[in-house]
Design a protein around this motif. Structure first.
Motif, PDB file in Angstrom:
ATOM      1  N   LYS A   1       0.800  -1.102  -0.127  1.00 11.81           N
ATOM      2  CA  LYS A   1       0.046   0.102   0.095  1.00 11.81           C
ATOM      3  C   LYS A   1       0.830   1.288  -0.097  1.00 11.81           C
ATOM      4  CE  LYS A   1      -3.934  -2.248   2.469  1.00 11.81           C
ATOM      5  NZ  LYS A   1      -4.559  -2.770   0.789  1.00 11.81           N
ATOM      6  N   SER A   2       2.063   1.254  -0.886  1.00 15.11           N
ATOM      7  CA  SER A   2       2.722   2.518  -1.109  1.00 15.11           C
ATOM      8  C   SER A   2       2.945   2.682  -2.363  1.00 15.11           C
ATOM      9  CB  SER A   2       4.031   2.379  -0.193  1.00 15.11           C
ATOM     10  OG  SER A   2       4.971   1.351  -0.792  1.00 15.11           O
ATOM     11  N   ALA A   3       3.465   3.734  -2.853  1.00 11.78           N
ATOM     12  CA  ALA A   3       3.859   3.851  -4.190  1.00 11.78           C
ATOM     13  C   ALA A   3       5.378   3.706  -4.644  1.00 11.78           C
ATOM     14  CB  ALA A   3       3.482   5.414  -4.815  1.00 11.78           C
ATOM     15  N   GLY A   4       5.977   2.980  -3.514  1.00 15.11           N
ATOM     16  CA  GLY A   4       7.387   2.829  -3.597  1.00 15.11           C
ATOM     17  C   GLY A   4       7.481   1.804  -4.882  1.00 15.11           C
ATOM     18  N   THR A   5       9.211   1.627  -5.232  1.00 17.43           N
ATOM     19  CA  THR A   5       9.355   0.805  -6.294  1.00 17.43           C
ATOM     20  C   THR A   5       9.351  -0.774  -5.763  1.00 17.43           C
ATOM     21  OG1 THR A   5      10.980   2.406  -7.266  1.00 17.43           O
ATOM     22  CG2 THR A   5      11.385   0.077  -7.760  1.00 17.43           C
ATOM     23  N   TYR A   6       9.531  -0.845  -4.674  1.00 19.15           N
ATOM     24  CA  TYR A   6       9.669  -2.365  -4.108  1.00 19.15           C
ATOM     25  C   TYR A   6       8.035  -3.009  -4.030  1.00 19.15           C
ATOM     26  CZ  TYR A   6      10.455  -6.274  -1.014  1.00 19.15           C
ATOM     27  OH  TYR A   6      10.620  -7.663  -0.639  1.00 19.15           O
ATOM     28  N   ASN A   7       6.911  -1.935  -3.967  1.00 20.07           N
ATOM     29  CA  ASN A   7       5.642  -2.418  -3.952  1.00 20.07           C
ATOM     30  C   ASN A   7       5.232  -2.772  -5.146  1.00 20.07           C
ATOM     31  OD1 ASN A   7       3.183  -3.028  -2.821  1.00 20.07           O
ATOM     32  ND2 ASN A   7       2.586  -1.184  -2.967  1.00 20.07           N
ATOM     33  N   MET A   8       6.004  -2.006  -6.284  1.00 18.20           N
ATOM     34  CA  MET A   8       5.777  -2.388  -7.712  1.00 18.20           C
ATOM     35  C   MET A   8       6.161  -3.560  -8.126  1.00 18.20           C
ATOM     36  SD  MET A   8       3.969   0.207  -9.230  1.00 18.20           S
ATOM     37  CE  MET A   8       4.762  -0.167 -11.006  1.00 18.20           C
ATOM     38  N   LEU A   9       7.547  -3.816  -7.394  1.00 16.27           N
ATOM     39  CA  LEU A   9       8.242  -5.075  -7.931  1.00 16.27           C
ATOM     40  C   LEU A   9       7.379  -6.373  -7.126  1.00 16.27           C
ATOM     41  CD1 LEU A   9      10.736  -6.714  -8.888  1.00 16.27           C
ATOM     42  CD2 LEU A   9      11.689  -6.618  -6.345  1.00 16.27           C
ATOM     43  N   VAL A  10       6.920  -6.409  -6.049  1.00 19.17           N
ATOM     44  CA  VAL A  10       6.233  -7.387  -5.275  1.00 19.17           C
ATOM     45  C   VAL A  10       4.667  -7.664  -5.871  1.00 19.17           C
ATOM     46  CG1 VAL A  10       7.802  -7.375  -3.285  1.00 19.17           C
ATOM     47  CG2 VAL A  10       5.416  -6.152  -3.406  1.00 19.17           C
ATOM     48  N   SER A  11       4.246  -6.445  -6.300  1.00 20.92           N
ATOM     49  CA  SER A  11       2.784  -6.393  -6.636  1.00 20.92           C
ATOM     50  C   SER A  11       2.665  -6.814  -8.040  1.00 20.92           C
ATOM     51  CB  SER A  11       2.182  -5.240  -6.284  1.00 20.92           C
ATOM     52  OG  SER A  11       2.211  -4.860  -4.808  1.00 20.92           O
ATOM     53  N   PHE A  12       3.443  -5.967  -9.069  1.00 19.72           N
ATOM     54  CA  PHE A  12       3.052  -6.115 -10.530  1.00 19.72           C
ATOM     55  C   PHE A  12       4.417  -6.659 -11.242  1.00 19.72           C
ATOM     56  CE2 PHE A  12       0.518  -2.538  -9.004  1.00 19.72           C
ATOM     57  CZ  PHE A  12      -0.865  -3.163  -9.405  1.00 19.72           C
ATOM     58  N   GLY A  13       5.516  -7.256 -10.531  1.00 19.54           N
ATOM     59  CA  GLY A  13       6.336  -7.926 -11.329  1.00 19.54           C
ATOM     60  C   GLY A  13       7.584  -6.801 -11.544  1.00 19.54           C
ATOM     61  N   THR A  14       8.685  -7.462 -12.246  1.00 21.07           N
ATOM     62  CA  THR A  14       9.949  -7.043 -12.557  1.00 21.07           C
ATOM     63  C   THR A  14       9.950  -5.753 -13.536  1.00 21.07           C
ATOM     64  OG1 THR A  14      11.013  -9.059 -12.066  1.00 21.07           O
ATOM     65  CG2 THR A  14      12.301  -7.330 -13.280  1.00 21.07           C
ATOM     66  N   LYS A  15       9.224  -5.953 -14.690  1.00 15.83           N
ATOM     67  CA  LYS A  15       9.176  -5.112 -15.901  1.00 15.83           C
ATOM     68  C   LYS A  15       8.433  -3.955 -15.278  1.00 15.83           C
ATOM     69  CE  LYS A  15       9.493  -8.458 -19.352  1.00 15.83           C
ATOM     70  NZ  LYS A  15       8.871  -9.175 -20.596  1.00 15.83           N
ATOM     71  N   MET A  16       7.293  -3.748 -14.678  1.00 18.26           N
ATOM     72  CA  MET A  16       6.725  -2.684 -14.620  1.00 18.26           C
ATOM     73  C   MET A  16       7.684  -1.931 -13.101  1.00 18.26           C
ATOM     74  SD  MET A  16       3.846  -2.292 -16.041  1.00 18.26           S
ATOM     75  CE  MET A  16       4.769  -2.791 -17.520  1.00 18.26           C
ATOM     76  N   ALA A  17       8.132  -2.457 -12.301  1.00 18.75           N
ATOM     77  CA  ALA A  17       9.047  -1.935 -11.356  1.00 18.75           C
ATOM     78  C   ALA A  17      10.276  -1.290 -12.042  1.00 18.75           C
ATOM     79  CB  ALA A  17       9.505  -2.917 -10.546  1.00 18.75           C
ATOM     80  N   ALA A  18      10.763  -1.920 -13.107  1.00 14.58           N
ATOM     81  CA  ALA A  18      11.795  -1.259 -13.732  1.00 14.58           C
ATOM     82  C   ALA A  18      11.658  -0.020 -14.310  1.00 14.58           C
ATOM     83  CB  ALA A  18      12.608  -2.346 -14.670  1.00 14.58           C
ATOM     84  N   VAL A  19      10.333  -0.045 -15.246  1.00 15.22           N
ATOM     85  CA  VAL A  19       9.902   1.003 -15.918  1.00 15.22           C
ATOM     86  C   VAL A  19       9.725   2.316 -14.933  1.00 15.22           C
ATOM     87  CG1 VAL A  19       8.121   2.087 -17.117  1.00 15.22           C
ATOM     88  CG2 VAL A  19       9.002  -0.135 -17.633  1.00 15.22           C
ATOM     89  N   SER A  20       9.067   1.796 -13.735  1.00 17.78           N
ATOM     90  CA  SER A  20       8.617   3.079 -12.667  1.00 17.78           C
ATOM     91  C   SER A  20      10.041   3.482 -11.982  1.00 17.78           C
ATOM     92  CB  SER A  20       7.864   2.335 -11.473  1.00 17.78           C
ATOM     93  OG  SER A  20       7.645   3.408 -10.477  1.00 17.78           O
ATOM     94  N   ALA A  21      11.069   2.544 -11.715  1.00 18.11           N
ATOM     95  CA  ALA A  21      12.160   2.914 -11.222  1.00 18.11           C
ATOM     96  C   ALA A  21      12.965   4.029 -12.174  1.00 18.11           C
ATOM     97  CB  ALA A  21      13.068   1.892 -10.763  1.00 18.11           C
ATOM     98  N   LEU A  22      13.134   3.524 -13.419  1.00 13.64           N
ATOM     99  CA  LEU A  22      13.757   4.406 -14.186  1.00 13.64           C
ATOM    100  C   LEU A  22      13.102   5.908 -14.442  1.00 13.64           C
ATOM    101  CD1 LEU A  22      14.656   1.906 -17.145  1.00 13.64           C
ATOM    102  CD2 LEU A  22      16.142   3.014 -15.873  1.00 13.64           C
ATOM    103  N   CYS A  23      11.797   5.785 -14.386  1.00 14.94           N
ATOM    104  CA  CYS A  23      11.112   7.069 -14.533  1.00 14.94           C
ATOM    105  C   CYS A  23      11.481   7.964 -13.232  1.00 14.94           C
ATOM    106  CB  CYS A  23       9.641   6.999 -14.488  1.00 14.94           C
ATOM    107  SG  CYS A  23       9.300   6.379 -16.298  1.00 14.94           S
ATOM    108  N   GLU A  24      11.469   7.351 -12.181  1.00 16.16           N
ATOM    109  CA  GLU A  24      11.878   7.968 -11.023  1.00 16.16           C
ATOM    110  C   GLU A  24      13.160   8.554 -10.929  1.00 16.16           C
ATOM    111  OE1 GLU A  24      10.819   6.421  -7.229  1.00 16.16           O
ATOM    112  OE2 GLU A  24       8.845   5.762  -7.772  1.00 16.16           O
ATOM    113  N   PHE A  25      14.260   7.840 -11.325  1.00 15.36           N
ATOM    114  CA  PHE A  25      15.597   8.030 -11.260  1.00 15.36           C
ATOM    115  C   PHE A  25      15.959   9.236 -12.138  1.00 15.36           C
ATOM    116  CE2 PHE A  25      19.780   7.811 -13.145  1.00 15.36           C
ATOM    117  CZ  PHE A  25      20.540   7.415 -12.351  1.00 15.36           C
ATOM    118  N   PHE A  26      15.298   9.309 -13.477  1.00 16.11           N
ATOM    119  CA  PHE A  26      15.572  10.361 -14.354  1.00 16.11           C
ATOM    120  C   PHE A  26      14.762  11.601 -14.062  1.00 16.11           C
ATOM    121  CE2 PHE A  26      16.806   7.018 -17.281  1.00 16.11           C
ATOM    122  CZ  PHE A  26      18.228   7.512 -17.576  1.00 16.11           C
ATOM    123  N   ILE A  27      13.614  11.500 -13.265  1.00 18.11           N
ATOM    124  CA  ILE A  27      13.018  12.613 -12.448  1.00 18.11           C
ATOM    125  C   ILE A  27      14.139  13.056 -11.640  1.00 18.11           C
ATOM    126  CG2 ILE A  27      11.293  13.317 -10.793  1.00 18.11           C
ATOM    127  CD1 ILE A  27       9.436  11.408 -12.481  1.00 18.11           C
TER     128      ILE A  27
END
Length: 249
Positions: free
Chosen positions: A77-103
């Motif tokens: 229940k958070s918008a963190g990258t780890y929650n993306m990983l465990v909830s929606f898998g590697t690819k979605m977490a990677a896309v989210s993390a890359l976007c956050e990194f470049f922001i």
């Protein structure tokens, strides 16, 4: 040192570069009073724009638009990258993390172009603040870790590299992602001081540490209660391999 002074009088993060505040002061030959105003305006720009950039939460947007569920309502229940990983898998977490990194990376470079060292210092704090408390998402955002690393990379690549190494080693040793996040948050100001710039950037890095640690307060409680799940790199790699095989099929 008074931060209202022109960035030319600060120890630069990198070789002296063009920035908006100095350009206005030199090219327009501003009087003393106008120099103070220009510095204040530059500081405000370096706070507001990075904060708004940080408020664009990739995890929330991806989960809503592509996956049909708000990341803050599933898993941890958070918008963190780890929650993306465990909830929606590697690819979605990677896309989210890359976007956050470049922001984070882009926000600090924006601050540098506006007011060089001072602007970069302000931007690195406010972009992380935006990720934690996004104005576009009712102040309920992520954990700030990936954005913090992106901002660090813009200050000095070595800082980001060291943070990643410490994170991986900490998680590998403790099997707790929360421990890795806490470890790099505490070391962040020290790395900024050692490899980037002292003064305002160091102060803003300390504030980043405070807010990121605050964002992980629920993790501390779960660790204390023995409810924080373990993260094993071996199991993660096996899961990723299975995901790739399913995609191939």
């Amino acid at each position: 040192m008074n931060i209202a002074l022109t960035a030319a009088q600060e120890v630069p993060v990198i070789k002296k570069m063009w920035n908006l505040v100095d350009w206005m002061i030199v090219e327009l030959n501003l009087p003393v009073g106008a120099i103070a105003v220009a510095s204040i305006v530059g500081a405000a720009i370096c706070m507001v724009i990075p904060y708004l950039l940080g408020s664009i939460s990739p995890a929330i947007l991806i989960s809503r638009r592509i996956l049909g569920a708000d990341i803050r309502t599933v898993g941890r229940k958070s918008a963190g990258t780890y929650n993306m990983l465990v909830s929606f898998g590697t690819k979605m977490a990677a896309v989210s993390a890359l976007c956050e990194f470049f922001i984070g990376y882009g926000a600090v470079w924006f601050g540098r172009f506006v007011w060089e060292a001072n602007g970069a210092g302000l931007a690195l704090f406010f972009v992380v603040l935006g990720n934690l408390f996004p104005v576009f998402h009712r102040l309920n955002g992520g954990k700030g870790i990936v954005t913090m690393i992106g901002a660090a990379a813009a200050l000095h690549p070595i800082v980001a590299g060291l943070l990643l190494i410490v994170f991986v080693l900490s998680v590998y040793a403790t099997k707790l992602v929360a421990f890795g996040s806490v470890a790099i948050s505490l070391l962040y100001p020290l790395f900024v001081k050692a490899f980037a710039n002292e003064g305002l950037q160091m102060a803003m890095a300390v504030f980043v540490t405070f807010f990121v640690l605050f964002a992980h307060r629920h993790n501390y409680r779960r660790v204390q209660d023995g409810k924080e799940e373990k993260f094993y790199f071996g199991d993660y790699l096996k899961k990723k391999k299975a995901e790739d095989e399913d995609d191939d099929k």
